[in-house]
Design an enzyme around this catalytic site. Sequence first.
Site, short mmCIF file in Angstrom:
data_model
loop_
_atom_site.label_atom_id
_atom_site.label_comp_id
_atom_site.label_asym_id
_atom_site.label_seq_id
_atom_site.Cartn_x
_atom_site.Cartn_y
_atom_site.Cartn_z
N GLY A 77 0.79 -1.23 0.00
CA GLY A 77 0.00 0.00 0.00
C GLY A 77 0.83 1.28 0.00
N GLY A 79 3.47 2.11 -1.72
CA GLY A 79 4.09 2.53 -2.99
C GLY A 79 5.61 2.56 -2.88
N LEU A 80 6.16 1.70 -2.02
CA LEU A 80 7.63 1.68 -1.85
C LEU A 80 8.30 0.64 -2.74
CD1 LEU A 80 7.99 2.05 2.04
CD2 LEU A 80 8.35 3.80 0.30
N SER A 82 7.16 -2.75 -3.55
CA SER A 82 7.16 -4.14 -3.06
C SER A 82 7.21 -5.13 -4.24
CB SER A 82 5.94 -4.41 -2.18
OG SER A 82 4.75 -4.13 -2.88
N SER A 83 6.54 -4.81 -5.34
CA SER A 83 6.53 -5.76 -6.47
C SER A 83 7.92 -5.92 -7.07
CB SER A 83 5.60 -5.28 -7.59
OG SER A 83 4.31 -5.13 -7.11
N ALA A 85 10.75 -5.36 -5.56
CA ALA A 85 11.63 -6.02 -4.58
C ALA A 85 11.39 -7.53 -4.59
CB ALA A 85 11.41 -5.43 -3.19
N ASP A 126 12.94 1.26 -10.05
CA ASP A 126 12.65 0.51 -8.82
C ASP A 126 13.39 -0.83 -8.82
OD1 ASP A 126 11.08 -0.15 -10.99
OD2 ASP A 126 9.17 -0.11 -9.91
O1 PMV Z 1 4.61 4.91 -8.34
P1 PMV Z 1 6.05 4.53 -8.19
O2 PMV Z 1 6.57 4.84 -6.84
O3 PMV Z 1 6.34 3.16 -8.61
O4 PMV Z 1 6.87 5.50 -9.15
C1 PMV Z 1 6.61 5.59 -10.53
C2 PMV Z 1 7.62 6.48 -11.17
C3 PMV Z 1 7.38 6.73 -12.66
O5 PMV Z 1 8.47 7.54 -13.12
C4 PMV Z 1 6.10 7.50 -12.88
C5 PMV Z 1 7.34 5.44 -13.45
C6 PMV Z 1 8.67 4.76 -13.67
O6 PMV Z 1 8.65 3.53 -13.90
O7 PMV Z 1 9.71 5.40 -13.65
#
Ligand code: PMV
Length: 290
Positions: A77, A79-80, A82-83, A85, A126
Site C-alpha cells: 500500500g 508505494g515503496l 514491493s513488487s 523487490a 525501482d
Molecule cells: O509509483 P512509483 O513509486 O512506482 O513510481 C513511478 C515512477 C514513474 O516515473 C512514474 C514510473 C517509472 O517507472 O519510472
Amino acid sequence: MKKITVSAPGKIMLMGEHAVVYGYPCIVTAVSERMTVTLEESDEMILPPGDTRFIEIILEMMQVSMMKISTNGFSSGYGLGSSSAITVSLVKALSEYIGKKLNKKQIFDIAYKAVLKVQGKGSGFDVAAAIWGGTLYFVTGGKVIEPLHIKEMPLVVGYTGVKADTVSLIQNVAEKMEKESEKMQRIYDAIGKLVDDAKIQMLVGDWGRVGKFMNYNQEYLRDLGVSTPLLEQLISSSISAGAYGAKLSGAGGGDCMITLGDNNDIKKAIQDAGGAVLDIKTNAEGVRVE
Ligand code: PMV
C-alpha cells in the site's frame, strides 16, 4: 530439504519521476524496508497469496515448474516498490537455487522484462534500486546506473494513506504528451536539468540547494497533473515547519511525499496535515541472500 531466502529493499524516488519514463535521468534511493522471498523444494507449485503476476512471469521466463514460494515484508500500500523487490528477490533466489549465478545486470534485464510485461510501461528505476541498493543516478531502462556516494540524507517520508495506481498515472501523462507534446517536452527537459543539478548538490551534501531543486521539481509535477490536494497539504506544511524543500515521490496521485530536514517539527506538521510519517532509512543494501 533445499531452502533459500533472499531479500531486496524497497525504494523512494528522490527526483525525476515521470520524465525518467521518457529517456531522462532520475535519482532513487533504496530504503530500509525489505521484501523477502523463500524458495523450498516441493513436488507441486505453491504460490504465496495475493497478486502473483510478477512471480508467474519470472517462473515462466526461468522455466521453473515446481517450487514452494513464500513472500514476506512491507505492505504494498505504501508505494515503496514491493513488487519490484519481490521480482528481484525471486530472480536472485532462483539463480542461486539452480546454481546459475547471475550478475546484477543480468538480474536487472530479467526483472525489468517482467515488470514491462505486467505494467506495459516503466523506467525500471525501482528494479535497479532493489538490485544495486544505495542511491542511484538512473536513466530509463538501465542505460545509466551510477551509484552515488551520498552522506546521510535528512529525509522524512510522509504517507498520504491513499493508494496510487502507477499504471493509470503513467497513462494519463502519456495522453497529455500526445496532446501537448511541446509543453511536455519542455517540462521533461527542465526536470532532467534539475536532476543533474541535484545530483551535484547531493554529492556535496548541500541540502538547502537540493531542497530548492525538489520544490522546483514539484512545480513541474503539478504541471503534469499528478499531484493531489492532500500531497500539496503535506508538502506545504512541511515547508512551513522549516523543511529545505519537499515534493511528491513516485507516480503521484497518493502514496508518499518526501521532505528534506529531519526534525520533529517537520514530522509533526506532516501528521497534523493528515499524513503518517514512515520510519525509513535511505541508502539501504541491495538484494542479498539471507
Ligand atoms: O509509483 P512509483 O513509486 O512506482 O513510481 C513511478 C515512477 C514513474 O516515473 C512514474 C514510473 C517509472 O517507472 O519510472
